[in-house]
Design a protein around this motif. Sequence first.
Motif, mmCIF file in Angstrom:
data_model
loop_
_atom_site.group_PDB
_atom_site.id
_atom_site.type_symbol
_atom_site.label_atom_id
_atom_site.label_comp_id
_atom_site.label_asym_id
_atom_site.label_seq_id
_atom_site.Cartn_x
_atom_site.Cartn_y
_atom_site.Cartn_z
ATOM 1 N N PRO A 1 6.144 3.972 -14.255
ATOM 2 C CA PRO A 1 4.859 4.560 -14.654
ATOM 3 C C PRO A 1 3.673 3.645 -14.376
ATOM 4 C CG PRO A 1 6.486 4.783 -16.409
ATOM 5 C CD PRO A 1 7.056 3.844 -15.406
ATOM 6 N N MET A 2 3.938 2.343 -14.283
ATOM 7 C CA MET A 2 2.843 1.396 -14.111
ATOM 8 C C MET A 2 2.635 0.989 -12.648
ATOM 9 S SD MET A 2 2.222 1.536 -17.189
ATOM 10 C CE MET A 2 0.713 0.596 -17.011
ATOM 11 N N MET A 3 3.405 1.560 -11.721
ATOM 12 C CA MET A 3 3.266 1.165 -10.318
ATOM 13 C C MET A 3 1.844 1.339 -9.780
ATOM 14 S SD MET A 3 6.858 2.160 -8.418
ATOM 15 C CE MET A 3 6.221 1.739 -6.786
ATOM 16 N N PRO A 4 1.197 2.465 -10.031
ATOM 17 C CA PRO A 4 -0.188 2.570 -9.563
ATOM 18 C C PRO A 4 -1.091 1.485 -10.162
ATOM 19 C CG PRO A 4 0.671 4.740 -10.100
ATOM 20 C CD PRO A 4 1.670 3.744 -10.606
ATOM 21 N N VAL B 1 -3.126 -1.666 -8.269
ATOM 22 C CA VAL B 1 -4.559 -1.972 -8.432
ATOM 23 C C VAL B 1 -4.741 -3.434 -8.842
ATOM 24 C CG1 VAL B 1 -6.610 -1.482 -9.805
ATOM 25 C CG2 VAL B 1 -5.184 0.408 -8.969
ATOM 26 N N ALA B 2 -3.915 -3.903 -9.771
ATOM 27 C CA ALA B 2 -4.029 -5.284 -10.250
ATOM 28 C C ALA B 2 -3.784 -6.302 -9.137
ATOM 29 C CB ALA B 2 -3.054 -5.519 -11.404
ATOM 30 N N LEU B 3 -2.864 -5.953 -8.232
ATOM 31 C CA LEU B 3 -2.534 -6.876 -7.142
ATOM 32 C C LEU B 3 -3.319 -6.580 -5.871
ATOM 33 C CD1 LEU B 3 1.357 -7.082 -7.575
ATOM 34 C CD2 LEU B 3 -0.397 -8.623 -8.474
ATOM 35 N N GLY B 4 -4.146 -5.551 -5.910
ATOM 36 C CA GLY B 4 -5.016 -5.243 -4.772
ATOM 37 C C GLY B 4 -4.311 -4.610 -3.591
ATOM 38 N N VAL B 5 -3.297 -3.767 -3.842
ATOM 39 C CA VAL B 5 -2.560 -3.138 -2.744
ATOM 40 C C VAL B 5 -2.435 -1.636 -3.015
ATOM 41 C CG1 VAL B 5 -1.264 -5.224 -2.206
ATOM 42 C CG2 VAL B 5 -0.327 -3.596 -3.842
ATOM 43 N N ASP B 6 -2.103 -0.862 -1.952
ATOM 44 C CA ASP B 6 -1.975 0.584 -2.107
ATOM 45 C C ASP B 6 -0.528 0.966 -2.384
ATOM 46 O OD1 ASP B 6 -0.649 0.336 0.312
ATOM 47 O OD2 ASP B 6 -2.276 1.203 1.503
ATOM 48 N N GLU B 7 -0.300 2.300 -2.499
ATOM 49 C CA GLU B 7 1.033 2.763 -2.871
ATOM 50 C C GLU B 7 2.085 2.469 -1.808
ATOM 51 O OE1 GLU B 7 -1.416 6.502 -1.707
ATOM 52 O OE2 GLU B 7 -1.691 4.656 -2.859
ATOM 53 N N ALA B 8 1.691 2.520 -0.532
ATOM 54 C CA ALA B 8 2.658 2.228 0.526
ATOM 55 C C ALA B 8 3.155 0.790 0.408
ATOM 56 C CB ALA B 8 2.028 2.474 1.893
ATOM 57 N N ALA B 9 2.243 -0.126 0.111
ATOM 58 C CA ALA B 9 2.637 -1.526 -0.057
ATOM 59 C C ALA B 9 3.498 -1.711 -1.301
ATOM 60 C CB ALA B 9 1.390 -2.413 -0.142
ATOM 61 N N GLY C 1 5.623 0.217 -2.390
ATOM 62 C CA GLY C 1 6.982 0.649 -2.071
ATOM 63 C C GLY C 1 7.888 -0.512 -1.718
ATOM 64 N N ALA C 2 7.302 -1.629 -1.257
ATOM 65 C CA ALA C 2 8.104 -2.803 -0.904
ATOM 66 C C ALA C 2 8.815 -3.389 -2.116
ATOM 67 C CB ALA C 2 7.218 -3.868 -0.252
ATOM 68 N N THR C 3 8.245 -3.202 -3.315
ATOM 69 C CA THR C 3 8.907 -3.727 -4.510
ATOM 70 C C THR C 3 10.179 -2.941 -4.814
ATOM 71 O OG1 THR C 3 7.665 -2.300 -6.055
ATOM 72 C CG2 THR C 3 6.671 -4.410 -5.463
ATOM 73 N N ILE C 4 10.236 -1.684 -4.394
ATOM 74 C CA ILE C 4 11.449 -0.873 -4.537
ATOM 75 C C ILE C 4 12.438 -1.222 -3.429
ATOM 76 C CG2 ILE C 4 12.377 1.468 -4.455
ATOM 77 C CD1 ILE C 4 10.902 1.107 -6.972
ATOM 78 N N ILE C 5 11.941 -1.279 -2.189
ATOM 79 C CA ILE C 5 12.805 -1.550 -1.037
ATOM 80 C C ILE C 5 13.471 -2.913 -1.171
ATOM 81 C CG2 ILE C 5 12.860 -1.887 1.465
ATOM 82 C CD1 ILE C 5 10.472 0.094 1.615
ATOM 83 N N GLY C 6 12.695 -3.930 -1.546
ATOM 84 C CA GLY C 6 13.257 -5.273 -1.682
ATOM 85 C C GLY C 6 14.364 -5.320 -2.715
ATOM 86 N N TYR C 7 14.163 -4.640 -3.826
ATOM 87 C CA TYR C 7 15.183 -4.610 -4.875
ATOM 88 C C TYR C 7 16.446 -3.912 -4.383
ATOM 89 C CZ TYR C 7 17.355 -3.871 -9.435
ATOM 90 O OH TYR C 7 18.235 -3.866 -10.489
ATOM 91 N N PHE C 8 16.289 -2.755 -3.745
ATOM 92 C CA PHE C 8 17.447 -1.994 -3.292
ATOM 93 C C PHE C 8 18.257 -2.756 -2.243
ATOM 94 C CE2 PHE C 8 15.421 2.368 -4.367
ATOM 95 C CZ PHE C 8 15.906 2.270 -5.654
ATOM 96 N N ALA D 1 4.376 -13.121 -11.526
ATOM 97 C CA ALA D 1 3.926 -12.965 -10.145
ATOM 98 C C ALA D 1 2.419 -12.728 -10.076
ATOM 99 C CB ALA D 1 4.673 -11.815 -9.484
ATOM 100 N N GLY D 2 1.774 -13.392 -9.111
ATOM 101 C CA GLY D 2 0.333 -13.241 -8.963
ATOM 102 C C GLY D 2 -0.093 -12.513 -7.709
ATOM 103 N N SER D 3 0.875 -12.123 -6.882
ATOM 104 C CA SER D 3 0.563 -11.409 -5.646
ATOM 105 C C SER D 3 1.706 -10.452 -5.335
ATOM 106 C CB SER D 3 0.373 -12.383 -4.480
ATOM 107 O OG SER D 3 1.603 -13.029 -4.168
ATOM 108 N N LEU D 4 1.453 -9.527 -4.420
ATOM 109 C CA LEU D 4 2.495 -8.580 -4.048
ATOM 110 C C LEU D 4 3.687 -9.305 -3.430
ATOM 111 C CD1 LEU D 4 3.511 -5.671 -3.657
ATOM 112 C CD2 LEU D 4 2.437 -5.730 -1.390
ATOM 113 N N GLY D 5 3.422 -10.262 -2.545
ATOM 114 C CA GLY D 5 4.514 -10.982 -1.908
ATOM 115 C C GLY D 5 5.406 -11.693 -2.909
ATOM 116 N N THR D 6 4.799 -12.307 -3.900
ATOM 117 C CA THR D 6 5.571 -12.994 -4.933
ATOM 118 C C THR D 6 6.372 -12.010 -5.768
ATOM 119 O OG1 THR D 6 3.836 -14.677 -5.062
ATOM 120 C CG2 THR D 6 5.434 -14.622 -6.851
ATOM 121 N N LEU D 7 5.751 -10.884 -6.105
ATOM 122 C CA LEU D 7 6.457 -9.867 -6.887
ATOM 123 C C LEU D 7 7.652 -9.321 -6.116
ATOM 124 C CD1 LEU D 7 6.701 -8.060 -9.380
ATOM 125 C CD2 LEU D 7 5.073 -6.480 -8.312
#
Length: 402
Positions: free
Chosen positions: A34-37, A41-49, A51-58, A98-104
Motif C-alpha cells: 500500500p505504501m509503494m506509491p 515519492v519519498a525516494l524520488g522515483v516513479d512506479e516503473a522504477a 517495480g525493481a524492489t519487487i523484481i529484485g526480491y523475487f 535505505a536512503g535511495s532506490l538503489g539501496t532499497l
Amino acid sequence: MQQAAARPEGLFRSALILGLMSMVGPFAIDMYLPMMPEIGVALGVDEAAMGATIIGYFIAFGLAQLIYGPWADQSGRRLPIYFGLGVFAIGSVGAAMAGSLGTLVAWRFVQGLGGAAVMVVPRAIIRDMHTGAAATKMMALIMLVISVSPMLAPLAGSGVAAVAGWRAIFWVLAVAAVACVTLMHFALPETLPPERRVKVNVAALTRVAGMLLRDAKFMGLTFVGGFGMASFFIFIALAPFVYTQDFGLTPTQFSLAFAVNAAGFFGASQAAGPLADRLGLTRVVLGGATGFGLATATLFAVVATGGSSLVVVMAGLFIGNAFLGLVIPTTMVMALDDHGENAGMASSLGGTLQMVAGGVAVGIATPFHNGTATPMIAAIAACGLASATLAWVVLSWVRQAA
C-alpha cells in the motif's frame, strides 16, 4: 514418527508452524504494497522504477532456493531455516534504513536471499512426512495459515506506516524473523534423520539438476504453477498503482481490495485436498488451470472493451485466483511425488524456476503500465492461457505414458 505426523492433530500442528514461518516471505511483499506509491515519492522515483524492489526480491528469492534445497538435504531442515531467517532480518534492517532506490533494491535482494529458506525447506519437510493426497492436505493447511498474509499484511503495513512511517514496516519484518527462529527452535523437531541425509557435492548437484531438467513431468508441472504464480506477481507489482491511480483508492482501501482478491486464491486452495481425494490430482490441475485461463481471458476481453470498473476487475480477479488456488498446491505436490530422495533439490529448483519466471514476467509487464488496469489484466490473462495450455499438454502426455 510418520504415524504420529499422520494424525489430524499432528498434521494441523505441523502445518500451523510451517505456515507461520512461511508467512515471512509473503509479508515482506504484502506489508509494503500500500505504501509503494508513497515510497516512490519519498525516494524520488516513479512506479516503473519501484517495480525493481519487487523484481529484485523475487529473483533473489528464486536463486537462493538452489542453495537451501541441497543444504537441507545434507544438513537437515532446521539449520538452513535458522540461517535464512537471520539473513532476512539483516536485509529488513537495511531496507528500513535505505536512503535511495538503489539501496532499497539491494537490501530487498538480501531479504529475498534469506526469505527463500522458508519457502523451499517447508516443502521438503512436507515431503518428509507425507506424499500424494495427504501432502496436498498439509500444503492446503499451510496455505490457509499463509492466507492471512494478503488479507492482513497490507492493512498491517498501512497501520504501521500511519503510526511510524513506511520504514517501520521493515523493522517489524526484522522482529518477525527473530520470532520465527524462536518458534522453529522450540516447536518443530528435525524431520530428516541423519541416515536419510544426502552428502552434497558439485557432481551430485549437477547430476540431480540435469535429471530434473530433463524430466518433462517435473518441468511441465513446475511451469504450469509457475505461470500462475507469475500472474500473481504481476498483480502484486502493478495493483498498488492501478488501484490508487486508476480507481482512486487510499492505501487502506487498497489493502481491503487486495485482501478480497487474494481471498479467492487461498479460500479455494482449501478445496484442493478434498478434491484430490475425490477426483485425483490430475483432474484438479486440469480443471483449475482451465478455469484460471478462461476466467482471466474473459476479464481481459471485458476490460479491453471498456468494462474496467473496480467491481469488474475485482470480481474477475477473484474468480481467476480461486481457480489458481486449485493449481498451485496440486502442481507442487505432483512435481515432487517422484523425487522423494531429492525432495530438497527438486523443491529448490522448482521454486527457483518459478520465482525467476515471475520476476521476468514483472519486468516485462511493468514498462507497459499506463495507470489503467488494461496492461495488468492483459499480462495476467497471458499467464492464465499459458498455464492452461501447458497443463493440457503435459498431463495428456503423462496420462499416455502411464
